[in-house]
Design a protein around this motif. Structure first.
Motif: not given
Ligand SMILES: Cc1cc2nc3c(=O)[nH]c(=O)nc-3n(C[C@H](O)[C@H](O)[C@H](O)COP(=O)(O)OP(=O)(O)OC[C@H]3O[C@@H](n4cnc5c(N)ncnc54)[C@H](O)[C@@H]3O)c2cc1C
Length: 452
Positions: A21, A44, A54-55, A135, A165, A211, A256, A325, A338, A342
């Motif tokens: 998003g 949140a 994250v790569g 939502l 998203s 992880r 991971l 995403g 992933g 996105a």
């Protein structure tokens, strides 16, 4: 194009302020600041990406460059390495002594929370994001009336276009596919309706991923030497794999570790994510390279995630709603793709919405272009990630006939090692050899035809 009274041509609601998003918002800000207005509604109370890494492949790096984020990103990787992406090793690691399989240039790596904060900062998050807004559903009663958004706190808002998203358990996907199923049912297509309803809930892969982050300054001398010599790396093994790489300039090590249970069903009985302990994780990987197990034990606050995926959706759009995403294609993490997928969705969708030929009147036709371009590609990546997980976990390419015990003691045909390395190399080649920028050009050409 804004209308003659200076109003934006489109009012967009982005549901979910995860990394997908945020990048969509950044792309809209870059390409359509004067013509579209957007609000992000996030369930949140604040941005909460969990730790871990994250790569980012070269495909995604080119989007970051377009968004003028390259310099800041290089600063937070701590490498200052503009072109040379760090090399990953692929190894067979369920033996005491790992076996090298493949060496490949792959990704820049980041700590997730830091990356998310950087993206949010560019967006002036305080202005664009409405927090504590979960939502529940949306309604689109006609092609011209505003869409109504219904939030859990009882409030509503309106928009011209709603973009989901909102992640793997997307409320936008739920509304969209309930609507598609109802329509099929009203046409008397009961089987089709059931198939569409089945698209709403994600399915379990039979895998649980552990992880977390290990602080480099807590490691023994032996483990520190191992980190320098061996990382970044992916370890393959019978019914499991590990991805281990440094982030934040080597101050933290991301681990991971994923375990597959043969014959597991598609429904996971239990919490999707929960805290665990290093000792519990190490038990799942008995007999693996002891130094990798040492890193697992050094992880602070490890978490277990039951890995779910969204089924192959027949569309990402309906009327004036679209999915991006994980809401559209939540996939297994076995190509580290992933987040990137996105980002790509957001980049292409923003290109579509910013195009001068796109108006409120032809929005469904414009969204069809987004669907036509992004759905086949991201579904290919989704399937590839599942296949690659089976490669990493020695569940195909001849390895399915090797038992866990034989794999551990090295009792298997050596030829299988070569086959595995080549197969993974072929599978991940797209990350290096394809470009999202070329795909964007194709989209722009198709949009020009909309107005012709
Ligand atoms: C264990 C594990 C490891 C992974 N490893 C990698 C990796 O190495 N590399 C990689 O690229 N990807 C990885 N992924 C996948 C990656 O995390 C996701 O693909 C990525 O986060 C998707 O981004 P998103 O913005 O679409 O969804 P999310 O990150 O899930 O964001 C969704 C946002 O929407 C909000 N939201 C949810 N519901 C609502 C609602 N009803 N209303 C309002 N807001 C809502 C959420 O709070 C959240 O902020 C991994 C995933 C897991 C589970």
């Amino acid at each position: 194009m804004s209308s003659s009274n200076g109003e934006p041509k489109l009012r967009i609601a982005i549901i979910g302020g995860g990394m997908g998003g945020l990048v969509l918002g950044l792309c809209l800000k870059k390409y359509a600041a004067d013509t579209v207005h957007f609000d992000i509604y996030e369930s949140a109370a604040e941005l909460t990406e969990v730790g871990a890494g994250v790569g980012m492949s070269s495909r995604i790096w080119s989007i970051m460059r377009e968004l003028d984020l390259e310099e800041e990103l290089l600063t937070i990787t701590g490498t200052r390495d503009r072109n040379g992406f760090p090399d990953f090793w692929l190894r067979k690691g369920d033996e005491k002594q790992p076996v090298d399989l493949l060496h490949f240039a792959q990704v820049h790596t980041f700590q997730r929370s830091i990356l998310q904060q950087l993206l949010a900062k560019q967006l002036d998050a305080g202005d664009s994001i409405h927090f504590s807004k979960r939502l529940i559903s949306y309604s689109e009663v006609s092609p011209t009336d505003p869409i109504t958004l219904n939030f859990k706190d009882g409030t509503t808002a309106t928009c011209d276009l709603v973009i989901g998203s909102d992640g793997i358990r997307s409320a936008v996907r739920r509304t969209m596919f309930s609507g598609l199923a109802d329509e099929a049912e009203s046409r008397g297509q009961r089987e089709e309706a059931e198939k569409l309803r089945n698209m709403i809930d994600p399915i379990w892969s039979g895998e649980v991923a552990y992880r977390g982050l290990a602080p480099a300054n807590t490691l023994s001398e032996e483990l520190s030497a191992y980190v320098l010599a061996a990382l970044p790396q992916i370890l393959c093994g019978k019914n499991g794999n590990m991805v281990i790489y440094p982030v934040s300039g080597g101050k933290l090590i991301t681990v991971l570790a994923t375990k597959y249970t043969p014959g597991a069903g598609m429904v996971y009985d239990g919490l999707w994510s929960e805290p665990t302990t290093g000792e519990a994780v190490v038990k799942e990987f008995e007999g693996w390279d002891p130094r990798a197990l040492g890193l697992i034990k050094a992880v602070q606050e490890p978490f277990a995630w039951a890995l779910h995926a969204v089924r192959e959706l027949p569309t990402y759009v309906k009327g004036r709603a679209a999915l991006v995403g994980d809401a559209a294609h939540a996939m297994l993490p076995h190509q580290g793709a992933g987040v990137g997928q996105a980002f790509e969705d957001g980049y292409i969708l923003a290109t579509v919405l910013a195009h001068p030929s796109v108006t409120l009147a032809n929005l469904p036709a414009a969204l069809a272009v987004y669907d036509d371009v992004r759905r086949p590609f991201s579904q290919g990546v989704r399937k590839g990630s599942q296949r690659n997980g089976m490669n990493y976990q020695l569940r195909r390419m001849g390895w399915e006939n090797v038992s866990a015990e034989d794999s551990r003691v090295g009792r298997y045909p050596r030829e299988l090692l070569r086959v595995l390395g080549e197969e993974v190399g072929k599978q991940i080649e797209w990350l290096r050899s394809t470009s999202i920028l070329g795909e964007r050009e194709g989209v722009v050409e198709r949009l020009a035809a909309l107005s012709a």
